[in-house]
Write an enzyme that holds these catalytic residues in place. Sequence first.
Site, PDB file in Angstrom:
ATOM      1  N   GLY A  79       0.811  -1.217   0.000  1.00 28.06           N
ATOM      2  CA  GLY A  79       0.000   0.000   0.000  1.00 28.06           C
ATOM      3  C   GLY A  79       0.847   1.271   0.000  1.00 28.06           C
ATOM      4  N   GLU A  92       2.689  -8.194  -1.574  1.00 29.25           N
ATOM      5  CA  GLU A  92       1.446  -8.813  -1.080  1.00 29.25           C
ATOM      6  C   GLU A  92       1.410 -10.317  -1.299  1.00 29.25           C
ATOM      7  OE1 GLU A  92       1.620  -5.929  -2.748  1.00 29.25           O
ATOM      8  OE2 GLU A  92       0.180  -4.498  -1.925  1.00 29.25           O
ATOM      9  N   GLU A 139       1.658   1.818  -3.517  1.00 34.63           N
ATOM     10  CA  GLU A 139       0.409   2.211  -4.180  1.00 34.63           C
ATOM     11  C   GLU A 139       0.030   3.651  -3.847  1.00 34.63           C
ATOM     12  OE1 GLU A 139      -1.316  -1.459  -2.566  1.00 34.63           O
ATOM     13  OE2 GLU A 139      -2.109  -1.839  -4.571  1.00 34.63           O
TER      14      GLU A 139
HETATM   15  C1  HXC Z   1       2.231  -3.851  10.154  1.00 33.71           C
HETATM   16  C2  HXC Z   1       4.495  -3.565  10.032  1.00 33.71           C
HETATM   17  C3  HXC Z   1       4.449  -3.556   8.619  1.00 33.71           C
HETATM   18  C4  HXC Z   1       3.168  -3.696   8.009  1.00 33.71           C
HETATM   19  C5  HXC Z   1       6.492  -3.322   9.226  1.00 33.71           C
HETATM   20  N1  HXC Z   1       5.784  -3.411  10.353  1.00 33.71           N
HETATM   21  N2  HXC Z   1       5.707  -3.394   8.161  1.00 33.71           N
HETATM   22  N3  HXC Z   1       3.403  -3.720  10.780  1.00 33.71           N
HETATM   23  N4  HXC Z   1       2.105  -3.847   8.817  1.00 33.71           N
HETATM   24  N5  HXC Z   1       3.007  -3.642   6.681  1.00 33.71           N
HETATM   25  C6  HXC Z   1       6.285  -3.397  11.735  1.00 33.71           C
HETATM   26  C7  HXC Z   1       6.972  -4.689  12.093  1.00 33.71           C
HETATM   27  O1  HXC Z   1       6.035  -5.651  12.456  1.00 33.71           O
HETATM   28  C8  HXC Z   1       7.822  -4.251  13.253  1.00 33.71           C
HETATM   29  O2  HXC Z   1       7.018  -4.134  14.398  1.00 33.71           O
HETATM   30  C9  HXC Z   1       8.244  -2.842  12.852  1.00 33.71           C
HETATM   31  O3  HXC Z   1       7.287  -2.413  11.867  1.00 33.71           O
HETATM   32  C10 HXC Z   1       9.613  -2.807  12.203  1.00 33.71           C
HETATM   33  O4  HXC Z   1       9.647  -3.729  11.140  1.00 33.71           O
HETATM   34  P1  HXC Z   1      10.764  -4.873  10.988  1.00 33.71           P
HETATM   35  O5  HXC Z   1      10.195  -5.939  10.143  1.00 33.71           O
HETATM   36  O6  HXC Z   1      11.278  -5.266  12.322  1.00 33.71           O
HETATM   37  O7  HXC Z   1      11.899  -4.060  10.215  1.00 33.71           O
HETATM   38  P2  HXC Z   1      12.981  -4.656   9.203  1.00 33.71           P
HETATM   39  O8  HXC Z   1      13.516  -5.968   9.715  1.00 33.71           O
HETATM   40  O9  HXC Z   1      13.943  -3.546   8.964  1.00 33.71           O
HETATM   41  O10 HXC Z   1      12.186  -4.976   7.848  1.00 33.71           O
HETATM   42  C11 HXC Z   1      11.584  -3.915   7.118  1.00 33.71           C
HETATM   43  C12 HXC Z   1      10.591  -4.503   6.101  1.00 33.71           C
HETATM   44  C13 HXC Z   1       9.619  -5.446   6.816  1.00 33.71           C
HETATM   45  C14 HXC Z   1      11.363  -5.290   5.006  1.00 33.71           C
HETATM   46  C15 HXC Z   1       9.860  -3.338   5.432  1.00 33.71           C
HETATM   47  O11 HXC Z   1       9.061  -4.747   7.936  1.00 33.71           O
HETATM   48  C16 HXC Z   1       8.496  -5.919   5.975  1.00 33.71           C
HETATM   49  O12 HXC Z   1       8.668  -6.808   5.145  1.00 33.71           O
HETATM   50  N6  HXC Z   1       7.272  -5.387   6.204  1.00 33.71           N
HETATM   51  C17 HXC Z   1       6.068  -5.840   5.559  1.00 33.71           C
HETATM   52  C18 HXC Z   1       6.034  -5.365   4.134  1.00 33.71           C
HETATM   53  C19 HXC Z   1       4.772  -5.867   3.425  1.00 33.71           C
HETATM   54  O13 HXC Z   1       4.554  -7.055   3.313  1.00 33.71           O
HETATM   55  N7  HXC Z   1       3.957  -4.905   2.969  1.00 33.71           N
HETATM   56  C20 HXC Z   1       2.726  -5.223   2.264  1.00 33.71           C
HETATM   57  C21 HXC Z   1       1.612  -5.234   3.239  1.00 33.71           C
HETATM   58  S1  HXC Z   1       0.108  -5.742   2.455  1.00 33.71           S
HETATM   59  P3  HXC Z   1       7.455  -4.793  15.812  1.00 33.71           P
HETATM   60  O14 HXC Z   1       6.253  -4.534  16.679  1.00 33.71           O
HETATM   61  O15 HXC Z   1       7.741  -6.212  15.544  1.00 33.71           O
HETATM   62  O16 HXC Z   1       8.673  -3.997  16.191  1.00 33.71           O
HETATM   63  C22 HXC Z   1      -0.451  -4.398   1.646  1.00 33.71           C
HETATM   64  C23 HXC Z   1      -1.720  -4.637   0.925  1.00 33.71           C
HETATM   65  C24 HXC Z   1      -2.260  -3.397   0.303  1.00 33.71           C
HETATM   66  O17 HXC Z   1       0.098  -3.351   1.648  1.00 33.71           O
HETATM   67  C25 HXC Z   1      -3.467  -3.736  -0.508  1.00 33.71           C
HETATM   68  C26 HXC Z   1      -4.767  -3.460   0.169  1.00 33.71           C
HETATM   69  C27 HXC Z   1      -5.101  -4.390   1.249  1.00 33.71           C
END
Ligand code: HXC
Length: 257
Positions: A108, A131, A111
Site C-alpha cells: 500500500g 502482497e 500504491e
Molecule cells: C504492520 C508492520 C508492517 C506492516 C512493518 N511493520 N511493516 N506492521 N504492517 N506492513 C512493523 C513490524 O512488524 C515491526 O514491528 C516494525 O514495523 C519494524 O519492522 P521490521 O520488520 O522489524 O523491520 P525490518 O527488519 O527492517 O524490515 C523492514 C521490512 C519489513 C522489510 C519493510 O518490515 C516488511 O517486510 N514489512 C512488511 C512489508 C509488506 O509485506 N507490505 C505489504 C503489506 S500488504 P514490531 O512490533 O515487531 O517492532 C499491503 C496490501 C495493500 O500493503 C493492498 C490493500 C489491502
Amino acid sequence: DAYETILVETRGAVGLVTLNRPKALNALNAQLIRELCSALEAFEADDAIGAMVVAGGEKAFAAGADVKEMAAKTYAEAYLQDFVSDWKRVSALRKPLIAAVAGYALGGGCELAMMCDIVIAADDARFGQPEITLGIMPGFGGTQRLARAVGQAKAMDLILTGRMMDAAEAEGSGLVSRVVAPERVLDEALEAAAKIASFSRIAALAAKEAVQVAAESSLTEGVRFERRTFQALYATEDQKEGMAAFVEKRKPVFRNR
Ligand code: HXC
C-alpha cells in the site's frame, strides 16, 4: 484537527502531510488512511494551498497496509465494508500531489506513492508489491497503476515475485521522476510543490487533469480533451497576465482567475 498518525503543516502555499507511525514503519492502518484523506481534503479545500506533499520517515515512506490490522479480516467484512475503498479520496484530489519517498515504499505504500502525481525518491528508496508473500495481492490500485507506470513486464515481475526495486530501477522504469540524496528528498519535493503552487492554479489543475486523461482514453480522445482544455485557458486572466509578463520581461502575478 488532532491527528495521531500524521503530522500536518503548511509551508507557504504548500500543504505537507508526514506519515507518522515510525515504530510500524508507517504501516497504513484504518486511522492513518482516514486521517491522511481528511488532511489532504482540507488542503484541497483551502484556497491558500496550491500543491501538496506526502512524506514518510527516513526508514520508510510506508511499509504497506497494516498487516496486523488486516490479518483477521474475513471476506464478508472486507466486502461489506468495501475495504480499502477510502483510497478513492486520494486519487480524486485535483490539486497536484507529490510523494517524497525515502526508504521502503511497499504494498500500500508503493500504491500510495503511485496515486501521487509526481514521485521524488531518495537514492535509498525501495519499491515493491510484496502482497503475494502474504497470500494476497495488491488492493489499492497496484496492479493497475504499476502496470501503467512501468509496463506489464516489470509489473508482472514485481507483483508475482514480490521482489523490491531500488530507486535507480524505479527511475529507469518510469515510476519515479527524480532521485536525490536522502537528506534532499523532502526539500526537493517541497521546492517542486512550491514551484507548482506559484503558477496559475487553473493552469496547474487543468494540466494535471489532462495528463490523467492520458491513462483513461484513446490518443484521439485525449488530444481532443487537451485541445479543448488548452483553448479554455484563454478565458482566464492568468493567461493574459502570464503572456503579458513574458512580453514585458517581468514576473507574472497569477490571481487564479
Ligand atoms: C504492520 C508492520 C508492517 C506492516 C512493518 N511493520 N511493516 N506492521 N504492517 N506492513 C512493523 C513490524 O512488524 C515491526 O514491528 C516494525 O514495523 C519494524 O519492522 P521490521 O520488520 O522489524 O523491520 P525490518 O527488519 O527492517 O524490515 C523492514 C521490512 C519489513 C522489510 C519493510 O518490515 C516488511 O517486510 N514489512 C512488511 C512489508 C509488506 O509485506 N507490505 C505489504 C503489506 S500488504 P514490531 O512490533 O515487531 O517492532 C499491503 C496490501 C495493500 O500493503 C493492498 C490493500 C489491502
